[in-house]
Design a protein around this motif. Structure first.
Motif, PDB file in Angstrom:
ATOM      1  N   PHE A   1      -3.199   1.651  -5.054  1.00 32.33           N
ATOM      2  CA  PHE A   1      -1.895   1.371  -4.234  1.00 32.33           C
ATOM      3  C   PHE A   1      -0.425   1.172  -5.048  1.00 32.33           C
ATOM      4  O   PHE A   1       0.085   0.901  -3.743  1.00 32.33           O
ATOM      5  CB  PHE A   1      -2.363  -0.193  -3.814  1.00 32.33           C
ATOM      6  CG  PHE A   1      -3.646   0.378  -2.975  1.00 32.33           C
ATOM      7  CD1 PHE A   1      -3.965   0.863  -1.662  1.00 32.33           C
ATOM      8  CD2 PHE A   1      -5.069   0.352  -2.955  1.00 32.33           C
ATOM      9  CE1 PHE A   1      -4.800   0.871  -0.062  1.00 32.33           C
ATOM     10  CE2 PHE A   1      -6.410   0.760  -2.939  1.00 32.33           C
ATOM     11  CZ  PHE A   1      -6.015   0.709  -1.561  1.00 32.33           C
TER      12      PHE A   1
ATOM     13  N   GLU B   1      -9.660  -1.307  -6.212  1.00 31.00           N
ATOM     14  CA  GLU B   1      -8.065  -2.146  -6.251  1.00 31.00           C
ATOM     15  C   GLU B   1      -8.374  -3.551  -6.445  1.00 31.00           C
ATOM     16  O   GLU B   1      -9.176  -4.483  -6.310  1.00 31.00           O
ATOM     17  CB  GLU B   1      -7.807  -2.356  -4.992  1.00 31.00           C
ATOM     18  CG  GLU B   1      -6.139  -2.966  -4.502  1.00 31.00           C
ATOM     19  CD  GLU B   1      -5.555  -3.340  -3.076  1.00 31.00           C
ATOM     20  OE1 GLU B   1      -4.662  -3.462  -3.388  1.00 31.00           O
ATOM     21  OE2 GLU B   1      -6.997  -3.136  -2.415  1.00 31.00           O
TER      22      GLU B   1
ATOM     23  N   ASN C   1      -5.761   1.765 -12.756  1.00 34.52           N
ATOM     24  CA  ASN C   1      -6.107   1.228 -11.533  1.00 34.52           C
ATOM     25  C   ASN C   1      -5.026   0.685 -10.290  1.00 34.52           C
ATOM     26  O   ASN C   1      -6.162   0.354  -9.262  1.00 34.52           O
ATOM     27  CB  ASN C   1      -7.479   0.281 -11.666  1.00 34.52           C
ATOM     28  CG  ASN C   1      -8.065   0.153 -13.098  1.00 34.52           C
ATOM     29  OD1 ASN C   1      -8.693   1.528 -12.643  1.00 34.52           O
ATOM     30  ND2 ASN C   1      -8.670  -0.573 -13.674  1.00 34.52           N
ATOM     31  N   ASP C   2      -3.883   1.125  -9.829  1.00 37.69           N
ATOM     32  CA  ASP C   2      -3.158   1.165  -8.855  1.00 37.69           C
ATOM     33  C   ASP C   2      -2.453   1.380  -8.633  1.00 37.69           C
ATOM     34  O   ASP C   2      -2.055   2.572  -7.658  1.00 37.69           O
ATOM     35  CB  ASP C   2      -1.755   0.354  -9.645  1.00 37.69           C
ATOM     36  CG  ASP C   2      -0.418   0.234  -8.927  1.00 37.69           C
ATOM     37  OD1 ASP C   2      -1.309  -0.418  -8.029  1.00 37.69           O
ATOM     38  OD2 ASP C   2       0.533   0.216  -9.792  1.00 37.69           O
TER      39      ASP C   2
ATOM     40  N   GLY D   1       0.599  -0.875   0.144  1.00 37.64           N
ATOM     41  CA  GLY D   1       0.101   0.197   0.049  1.00 37.64           C
ATOM     42  C   GLY D   1       0.578   1.324  -0.362  1.00 37.64           C
ATOM     43  O   GLY D   1       1.945   1.476  -0.126  1.00 37.64           O
TER      44      GLY D   1
END
Length: 391
Positions: A258, A388, A255-256, A24
């Motif tokens: 984290f 996520e 979409n990343d 994270g």
């Protein structure tokens, strides 16, 4: 074996290489302390100072070769992707030490990395240290304890190359395209004239070599930072002192949020740099190859609602996620930043509203600076949130 084959192979097996204890965006000293203790005897872990709040600052050294490389991460406390990548690299140096392209590294290089320079900023998830000072604007005055730690390490170690490891925001694209700048690089200037000679030329050629490798993995998603000179910046200061210095910036991948996929690309790019330093082959590339990397553009928002009816007008609504600490975790608050007709920005997510009315949950108008966790579109609830989906 070609570097693209080596690095593609590592990406394919990355889940077995990464340090899964670090995950994270919120990485603090308490997270890395046990990882430092658990490093094998192949690494030398040294306490090199303390932060303003007396949190230890460590360096990790690997290899015993004549070429000295110095890297530092989390100079900005809320930029943790390169810290995760550094610990992944520590695993890789051990597990892949027989791999072609890696086996020669400890014999030819000595690599010293400071995984977390700003632990006080890390615990607060702030760019600045506890005194509110941006350490990357303190290279001349050296007012802060952490700045002096890095400078003393630099002067004592006398590196041949420096790697300045950072994160960048999701607003950056790789040039004026719809591709995010997943990685960005800079060979900082060493004077106001932005001269190209000596060590800065070396840094440019090394970045060109890294980019050539990364284009095989994230094509068209590498950017280049503006090179305006600022002696208060650490990279500019070290470049001016005669050491080839490279800025690494970890950015957005689809979409990343984290930064779990980006950490892989960062680790591979650092490994690429070390590999080309070891092989001493980067000087074959032309400086123009560096300038062919597109300059970063601020041309993205996280979410754009296209052609939404807002108070009787058909407009685009741009939303940016703002990172906040809540109950010890990073949360992403969706904040409306712009409401305009035909926005000339890209969205990491674009929602086509087709002229339908968009309101808040109470049926009221959406306004700039509002937090919109949910909206009504076609009378249906729509959540605006980070999803996520990267393993």
């Amino acid at each position: 074996m070609k570097t693209d084959t080596i690095f593609a192979s590592i990406i394919d097996r990355y889940s077995s290489i990464k340090n899964s204890n670090l995950y994270g965006r919120y990485i603090t000293y308490n997270d890395i302390a046990p990882e430092l203790e658990n490093l094998s005897s192949e690494f030398l872990v040294e306490k090199i100072g303390e932060s303003v709040l007396k949190t230890p600052v460590h360096s990790v050294t690997f290899g015993n070769g004549p070429i000295k490389i110095l890297g530092w991460s989390q100079m900005h406390g809320n930029e943790s992707t390169t810290t995760k990548a550094a610990f992944d690299l520590f695993n890789l140096f051990v597990s892949e030490k027989q791999q072609a392209g890696i086996s020669a590294i400890p014999e030819k290089c000595t690599i010293k990395i400071i995984p977390m320079l700003n632990p006080d900023g890390a615990i607060r998830y702030t760019r600045e240290n506890v005194n509110g000072v941006d350490l990357n604007r303190d290279a001349s005055e050296l007012k802060e304890d952490e700045s002096r730690i890095l400078r003393h390490c630099y002067e004592d170690y006398k590196p041949d190359f420096c790697l300045n490891l950072h994160d960048q925001r999701t607003i950056f694209g790789a040039g004026d395209t719809n591709k995010p700048a997943t990685l960005s690089f800079l060979a900082p200037s060493m004077d106001a004239e932005r001269s190209i000679s000596g060590n800065r030329k070396d840094a440019m050629q090394l970045i060109a070599a890294i980019n050539k490798d990364m284009q095989q993995i994230i094509p068209a998603q590498v950017g280049r930072y503006d090179d305006a000179f600022n002696l208060q910046c650490t990279g500019d200061s070290f470049q001016k002192s005669g050491v080839p210095t490279i800025l690494f910036e970890a950015g957005h991948f689809s979409n990343d949020y984290f930064r779990e996929k980006t950490r892989e690309f960062v680790a591979i790019s650092i490994l690429s740099a070390i590999h080309h330093i070891t092989e001493n082959d980067f000087s074959k590339l032309d400086v123009e190859d560096y300038f062919k990397i597109p300059e970063n553009e601020k041309n993205f928002f996280d979410v754009i609602l296209r052609k939404a009816e807002v108070e009787g007008e058909v407009l685009d609504v741009a939303i940016q996620f703002e990172e906040k600490i809540k109950a010890g975790k990073i949360c992403f608050d969706p904040v409306v930043k712009k409401i305009e007709k035909d926005l000339s920005f890209f969205g990491h997510q674009e929602i086509q509203c087709e002229g339908e009315k968009v309101t808040d949950l109470a049926g009221g108008a959406i306004n700039e600076n509002a937090v919109v966790n949910q909206i009504l579109l076609k009378n249906n609830k729509l959540s605006i949130k980070v999803v996520e989906n990267v393993q």
